[in-house]
Design a protein around this motif. Structure first.
Motif, short mmCIF file in Angstrom:
data_model
loop_
_atom_site.label_atom_id
_atom_site.label_comp_id
_atom_site.label_asym_id
_atom_site.label_seq_id
_atom_site.Cartn_x
_atom_site.Cartn_y
_atom_site.Cartn_z
N ARG A 31 50.21 97.91 4.79
CA ARG A 31 50.51 99.54 6.22
C ARG A 31 50.10 99.27 7.07
O ARG A 31 51.76 99.83 7.61
N LEU A 32 50.34 97.94 7.89
CA LEU A 32 50.66 97.37 9.36
C LEU A 32 51.84 97.56 9.12
O LEU A 32 52.50 97.33 9.94
N GLN A 34 54.01 98.40 7.54
CA GLN A 34 55.00 99.04 7.23
C GLN A 34 55.40 100.48 8.86
O GLN A 34 56.14 100.95 9.16
N MET A 35 53.84 100.50 9.49
CA MET A 35 53.71 100.98 10.56
C MET A 35 55.08 100.39 11.38
O MET A 35 55.34 100.64 12.64
N VAL A 36 54.82 99.33 11.39
CA VAL A 36 55.12 98.34 12.39
C VAL A 36 57.40 98.24 11.93
O VAL A 36 58.24 97.36 12.47
N GLY A 37 57.49 98.77 11.39
CA GLY A 37 59.01 98.77 10.29
C GLY A 37 59.97 97.85 9.94
O GLY A 37 60.59 97.39 9.23
N GLU A 38 58.83 97.41 9.31
CA GLU A 38 59.05 95.58 8.01
C GLU A 38 58.37 96.15 6.96
O GLU A 38 57.69 96.64 7.18
N GLU A 39 59.38 95.40 6.21
CA GLU A 39 59.28 95.30 4.67
C GLU A 39 58.62 94.40 4.64
O GLU A 39 58.05 93.61 4.84
#
Length: 116
Positions: A31-32, A34-39
């Motif tokens: 989740r973290l 995905q929050m920063v825009g990384e897969e």
């Protein structure tokens, strides 16, 4: 099969061939990211800046707490030593861990995530 799933399968195969085991990421870590825009991807394939943050934040918190608990009288008298040690200690530790990480994964001959 999406591009991410293909890269993930290739990364797992490459790590298995190099003799490395990859623990699955926790749900919080996914989740973290995905929050920063990384897969989400295995640890060796994460960007260096994310790995440095993962080392630096916990060390920084522990460093500050230990300095406050064991040197609280000195901090009140002269806070410059506390600030200097914090501003030097955390980046030095983080950069040292980053160098160790780079050497560790480069020795294994792993590809970059974009090349998979």
């Amino acid at each position: 099969m999406s591009e991410h799933e293909r890269r993930l399968a290739a990364a797992q195969a490459e790590m298995k061939a190099a003799g490395l085991s990859a623990r699955p990421l926790s749900h919080a870590a996914i989740r973290l990211m995905q929050m920063v825009g990384e897969e989400p991807r295995p640890w060796p394939y994460l960007p260096l800046h994310l790995r440095l943050i993962a080392y630096g934040l916990p060390f920084g918190l522990v460093w500050i707490v230990v300095n406050i608990v064991f040197g609280w009288r000195g901090i009140l008298d002269d806070p410059t030593i506390f600030l200097t040690s914090t501003l030097l200690g955390i980046p030095i530790y983080t950069l040292l861990m980053g160098l160790i990480e780079q050497q560790r994964w480069c020795r294994k001959g792993l590809s970059r995530w974009e090349e998979l």
